[in-house]
Write a protein that holds these residues in place. Structure first.
Motif, short mmCIF file in Angstrom:
data_model
loop_
_atom_site.label_atom_id
_atom_site.label_comp_id
_atom_site.label_asym_id
_atom_site.label_seq_id
_atom_site.Cartn_x
_atom_site.Cartn_y
_atom_site.Cartn_z
N TYR A 156 61.41 -19.74 97.24
CA TYR A 156 61.41 -18.57 96.13
C TYR A 156 62.32 -17.30 97.04
N GLU A 165 66.87 -10.90 91.94
CA GLU A 165 65.75 -10.58 91.26
C GLU A 165 66.01 -11.21 89.79
N ALA A 179 60.36 -21.17 89.62
CA ALA A 179 59.79 -20.15 90.05
C ALA A 179 58.33 -20.34 89.75
N ALA A 180 58.20 -20.66 88.62
CA ALA A 180 56.80 -20.91 88.06
C ALA A 180 55.90 -22.19 88.91
N GLU A 181 56.58 -23.11 89.32
CA GLU A 181 56.01 -23.97 90.23
C GLU A 181 55.60 -23.49 91.38
N PHE A 183 54.90 -20.41 92.36
CA PHE A 183 53.73 -19.61 92.03
C PHE A 183 52.63 -20.62 92.02
N ASP A 184 52.64 -21.67 91.35
CA ASP A 184 51.52 -22.74 91.43
C ASP A 184 51.20 -23.22 92.77
N ILE A 189 53.41 -13.12 96.09
CA ILE A 189 54.61 -12.28 95.18
C ILE A 189 54.69 -10.91 96.07
N ASN A 190 53.40 -10.40 96.15
CA ASN A 190 53.36 -8.98 96.70
C ASN A 190 53.88 -8.86 98.24
N SER A 193 57.66 -9.51 98.11
CA SER A 193 58.38 -8.53 97.76
C SER A 193 58.55 -7.43 98.68
N VAL A 194 57.37 -7.14 99.28
CA VAL A 194 57.49 -6.15 100.43
C VAL A 194 58.30 -6.23 101.25
N TYR A 197 62.24 -6.44 99.92
CA TYR A 197 62.80 -5.19 98.83
C TYR A 197 62.10 -3.84 99.36
N GLN A 198 61.10 -3.71 100.25
CA GLN A 198 60.70 -2.51 100.63
C GLN A 198 60.45 -2.41 102.04
N GLU B 167 58.89 -8.54 90.21
CA GLU B 167 58.67 -8.38 91.53
C GLU B 167 57.26 -7.94 91.78
N ALA B 173 52.68 -17.42 87.40
CA ALA B 173 53.62 -18.74 86.89
C ALA B 173 53.69 -18.50 85.48
N HIS B 176 56.85 -16.43 84.52
CA HIS B 176 58.15 -17.34 84.62
C HIS B 176 58.15 -18.32 83.53
N ARG B 177 57.31 -19.03 83.33
CA ARG B 177 57.28 -20.17 82.37
C ARG B 177 57.65 -19.57 80.89
N GLY B 252 60.53 2.32 99.97
CA GLY B 252 61.23 1.09 100.62
C GLY B 252 61.71 1.03 101.85
#
Lengths: 328, 328
Positions: A156, A165, A179-181, A183-184, A189-190, A193-194, A197-198, B167, B173, B176-177, B252
């Motif tokens: 990812y 992004e 990306a969906a898979e 997530f599965d 993601i939090n 992302s932090v 990107y943060q 983000e 998921a 994204h799908r 950030g």
């Protein structure tokens, strides 16, 4: 110069007991994420695997390192059965690590750069892939190898960083399906992302702010130029890399079609970056400064004061817009 | 307070010949994109459909408007068979348009705000959806209605803006799908990205730069505060909204856990925004300034000079960190 099949590459990896992973210098999210995912998956298959970058991981990619990245050559094995190069268009980009590459008898090359000459015994180069991580994901799926959430985070990270992004033109339906898979598979993601990107240095924001205090606009604001003299970095105790991202920020101005950012990398030595938003080919401008690149992103350099740089650059830019408007 | 089925809602929309679409005030990408997609799909089914926002579309969302958005009340019909509210948690958010809502006999409510009381005859509220556009996409698929590339662009705009480019934690998921299927429908990611994300006002960059020249750090850089006095906007000929995004930028910074941005919206009247990166609940701080919000994003206000604001705020912030560290 032809790709091997995923089966052939997975077979070569499975026959090796020790694997060294190399990536390009000035390591980025795709290189680091793909390397981390490959390391994770191969270790789960019982192999001894190391990644050797020869440099520190960028601050915002440290979440990837679960003891995969070796800092010190002394910690490496003398030789590995196989070297896997990921996101690396050319062996010259294994700066200071070429001997390690040469010492292995089997080499795998997984990449998405169009210029990659398929330099290894086993190659998979797909210039339509949004990231090297996209290719590795498909290879792992194809091989039926286990992928856990940590490996999924690597893939990812590779994809999210190399597509800006999911914003760049390289992004496809397949990118989002992968990306969906991921997530599965349970990625958080939090957390990612932090971490990515943060996680900016304070001085980076200050340097950006300083640079944006002095923008030059030409041609009815269709051209913008910003610059950073060496003392701007010194004053803030910053690195030159703290100005990364400025050029994309100024290209983001609504009226702007071409953006230039000049940074002083040594006294009176300026590195120029160019970005185009639409159809103006900035590689042609960059060539006039001893450089080159792509239509939408190019770079060159020049010696002199910033006044010299502007005096040289601005008439060229004005000519480009005049020529474009003449054609229209 | 129960959702209708997609079939029931699609049936209601199909029985109407004239449809008015309303969204919340201070229209954003999810509201505008979802409205545009619904308008496009219903017009293709032969209906007369308008969107009435009562305000200008933001600059970077104009790509959505193919004669869907009505500016002037005089161009509206006297009454519509059905009003569809999208991305609107409460009828009070139809500011100055409530009469139009009331005049229709049938109402549809498609939303993803947790607080939505299901105020219409036909409701579909899903707080787990990343965007109202995600719900509309599923409804259209379920109904088997045609969706062309223009409608797909609306749904994509809704999703990409409301998830901060995939983000935010709301991204799943499924998000994204759906994005993958919108690519299959032919959306041009470069066109959309340029329109939404490379379309900033020049003064916005200048205002951000001005604000970042003066950041205050407290508690070992775990807290950052920036502020914008009214004259900062005046000097640049900017709007207060040109400071949007500053608070996310300062959150950030790597060391920062809590960020505050104060803007002077009238003489000595400060609007305070708070953002938290991890577990500190900023709604509790905001409540001490007559406001509130969520754990990670909240706001309040205060009268006085900026020195007064800081004198009031900083001891509270220091107490929050002391309390957190005491617990650890």
């Amino acid at each position: 110069m032809k790709n091997n099949t995923f089966e052939e590459i997975a077979g070569a990896l499975d026959r090796a007991e020790t694997v060294l992973i190399l990536t390009h210098v000035i390591i980025d999210g795709d290189a680091a994420g793909t390397a981390a995912a490959l390391c994770r998956v191969l270790r789960a298959r019982g192999k001894t695997v190391h990644i050797f970058t020869g440099e520190e991981l960028p601050h915002n990619l440290r979440l990837l390192d679960a003891d995969y990245f070796v800092r010190d050559r002394a910690e490496l094995l003398d030789r590995y059965d196989l070297v896997a190069a990921v996101d690396c268009s050319d062996p010259s980009r294994f700066e200071k690590r070429k001997d390690l590459y040469d010492r292995a008898s089997v080499h795998v090359n997984i990449d998405h750069h169009r210029t990659n000459p398929c330099y290894a015994e086993y190659n998979y180069v797909d210039a339509d892939a949004a990231a090297a991580g996209e290719i590795l994901y498909e290879m792992i799926q194809n091989a039926g190898w286990d992928m856990d959430v940590r490996a999924a985070e690597g893939i990812y990270t590779a994809i999210v960083t190399d597509t800006g992004e999911f914003e760049y033109s390289s992004t496809t339906a397949k990118t989002h399906r992968i990306a969906a898979e991921l997530f599965d598979l349970g990625i958080d993601i939090n957390e990612i992302s932090v971490a990515i990107y943060q996680n900016e240095r304070k001085v980076k924001l200050q340097v950006h702010s300083d640079i944006l205090q002095n923008m030059d606009f030409l041609c009815d604001d269709r051209f913008v130029m910003a610059h950073a003299p060496a003392q701007l970095f010194e004053k803030r105790g910053a690195e030159i890399s703290d100005s990364d991202g400025v050029i994309e920020a100024i290209r983001g101005i609504d009226t702007v079609e071409v953006a230039c950012f000049a940074k002083e990398i040594a006294p009176d030595e300026w590195k120029l970056g160019f970005r185009s938003k639409y159809d103006i080919d900035v590689s042609a401008i960059a060539e006039e400064f001893g450089g080159g690149g792509h239509r939408k992103a190019a770079g060159g350099s020049m010696h002199g004061s910033i006044a010299d740089v502007k005096a040289c650059l601005y008439p060229k830019v004005e000519a480009v817009f005049r020529e474009k408007d003449g054609r229209a």
